[in-house]
Scaffold this motif. Structure first.
Motif, PDB file in Angstrom:
ATOM      1  N   GLY A   1      31.720  43.218 -20.744  1.00 31.26           N
ATOM      2  CA  GLY A   1      31.277  44.473 -20.151  1.00 31.26           C
ATOM      3  C   GLY A   1      29.899  44.434 -19.538  1.00 31.26           C
ATOM      4  O   GLY A   1      29.491  45.389 -18.879  1.00 31.26           O
ATOM      5  N   GLN A   2      29.151  43.333 -19.733  1.00 32.92           N
ATOM      6  CA  GLN A   2      27.815  43.238 -19.156  1.00 32.92           C
ATOM      7  C   GLN A   2      27.906  42.942 -17.661  1.00 32.92           C
ATOM      8  O   GLN A   2      28.774  42.211 -17.199  1.00 32.92           O
ATOM      9  CB  GLN A   2      27.012  42.141 -19.859  1.00 32.92           C
ATOM     10  CG  GLN A   2      26.709  42.442 -21.320  1.00 32.92           C
ATOM     11  CD  GLN A   2      25.894  41.335 -21.969  1.00 32.92           C
ATOM     12  OE1 GLN A   2      25.646  40.302 -21.364  1.00 32.92           O
ATOM     13  NE2 GLN A   2      25.486  41.554 -23.197  1.00 32.92           N
ATOM     14  N   THR A   3      26.979  43.518 -16.909  1.00 31.61           N
ATOM     15  CA  THR A   3      26.935  43.298 -15.464  1.00 31.61           C
ATOM     16  C   THR A   3      26.124  42.043 -15.152  1.00 31.61           C
ATOM     17  O   THR A   3      24.992  41.912 -15.627  1.00 31.61           O
ATOM     18  CB  THR A   3      26.292  44.503 -14.758  1.00 31.61           C
ATOM     19  OG1 THR A   3      27.039  45.679 -15.071  1.00 31.61           O
ATOM     20  CG2 THR A   3      26.259  44.286 -13.256  1.00 31.61           C
ATOM     21  N   PRO A   4      26.680  41.093 -14.387  1.00 27.89           N
ATOM     22  CA  PRO A   4      25.932  39.876 -14.059  1.00 27.89           C
ATOM     23  C   PRO A   4      24.710  40.189 -13.219  1.00 27.89           C
ATOM     24  O   PRO A   4      24.674  41.180 -12.485  1.00 27.89           O
ATOM     25  CB  PRO A   4      26.948  39.044 -13.264  1.00 27.89           C
ATOM     26  CG  PRO A   4      28.283  39.629 -13.575  1.00 27.89           C
ATOM     27  CD  PRO A   4      28.038  41.086 -13.838  1.00 27.89           C
ATOM     28  N   PRO A   5      23.670  39.360 -13.283  1.00 32.06           N
ATOM     29  CA  PRO A   5      22.501  39.547 -12.413  1.00 32.06           C
ATOM     30  C   PRO A   5      22.863  39.277 -10.960  1.00 32.06           C
ATOM     31  O   PRO A   5      23.936  38.738 -10.652  1.00 32.06           O
ATOM     32  CB  PRO A   5      21.501  38.514 -12.949  1.00 32.06           C
ATOM     33  CG  PRO A   5      22.345  37.481 -13.629  1.00 32.06           C
ATOM     34  CD  PRO A   5      23.516  38.216 -14.196  1.00 32.06           C
TER      35      PRO A   5
END
Length: 304
Positions: free
Chosen positions: A288-292
């Protein structure tokens, strides 16, 4: 045991770093947990306690082991994140990468593997194949026997593996923390990668950032390999290793990358490669984390 500091700068920074590890953690809770594990009744007592210059010496290994695990339990955070957070605040003083490797492997023995034993996964055995006598973690006993070496995974016949009478020292495989090389991106930053070409660190304008190993890095302009520079095919020992360690030291990277956290997953029965462990780690901690902006999710790694 009460641990004293010359001022509150390091405990305050450690608390801030811990809060960054979890969106649900309040700074006041981090303050109180830190005070308790450092030997104080509460943050107020720590704030008003007499100061000492004795903390200029590094933490003893036993103190660091206790502080990391007690904080992780109190705050509900993964112990590798706690180890990183308090180290970056210099709560552990100037620990070397060897200190961090020893602490991580000691925590694995306590929290992941338990006491060694014949046929028990996580036991350090000796690989006798091809005239070698090298330590390796037992992943799965049987015919064949599955091992985790310093340089990666492998398979041996059961008679090529010996269980020592006296337990061997635990270690963190170089495959999980030692740089294989680095990419220079189009924006001028550098991304350090592992032997499996998984990202570990990004350096941009003097700032060092730990990277999720399930990222695919975009915008690569150049690629550098320590073994190629050292004119050798051996990457985990000798000149290439020395070059990689010097590179980390020059950039003041003494902590461990997130890739090291795949270690417990490498002993699961359906894990056949480092990348499989990375997929398991993302399921556990990174989904669920957004990539940089300079990366995307690595679709070559199986998730779920």
């Amino acid at each position: 045991m009460r641990i004293q500091f010359p001022d509150l700068a390091r405990p305050k920074q450690a608390a801030k770093n811990l809060v960054r590890m979890s969106p649900d953690l309040q700074l006041s809770a981090a303050h109180e947990a830190l005070a308790h594990v450092l030997g104080y009744r509460d943050w107020r007592e720590l704030s008003s306690s007499p100061r000492s210059d004795t903390s200029t010496a590094p933490f003893e290994a036993d103190d660091a082991f206790r502080v990391v695990l007690d904080l992780a339990d109190a705050l509900g955070l993964p112990d590798p994140d706690v180890q990183y957070a308090i180290s970056k605040a210099r709560l552990l003083q100037h620990w070397s990468i060897d200190n961090h490797l020893s602490l991580r492997s000691a925590i694995w023995r306590q929290r992941v593997f338990g006491p060694p034993g014949r046929g028990k996964p996580g036991t350090i055995v000796r690989d006798k194949a091809y005239g070698a006598n090298e330590p390796a973690y037992l992943r799965q006993a049987g015919r064949p026997t599955y091992l985790l070496f310093d340089t990666g995974m492998g398979v041996r016949a059961d008679f090529e593996v010996a269980v020592p009478r006296i337990p061997l020292a635990d270690f963190v495989p170089s495959r999980l923390w030692l740089p294989y090389g680095y990419w220079t991106l189009q924006d001028g930053s550098e991304v350090i990668f592992s032997r499996d070409y998984l990202p570990m660190w990004r350096i941009a304008e003097g700032t060092v950032e730990r990277l999720d190993p399930w990222l695919w890095i975009n915008g690569i302009a150049r690629e550098f390999h320590f073994s190629r520079s050292a004119a050798t095919v051996v990457w985990a020992s000798g000149p290439a290793r020395e070059l990689a360690l010097r590179y980390l030291e020059e950039r003041r990277i003494f902590e461990l990358p997130k890739l090291v956290d795949v270690m417990p997953h490498l002993f699961e029965v359906d894990v056949e490669a480092i990348a499989d462990g990375v997929g398991k780690l993302r399921e556990q901690r990174g989904d669920g984390q957004t990539p940089p902006a300079y990366a995307e999710i690595n679709t070559r790694i199986s998730f779920g």
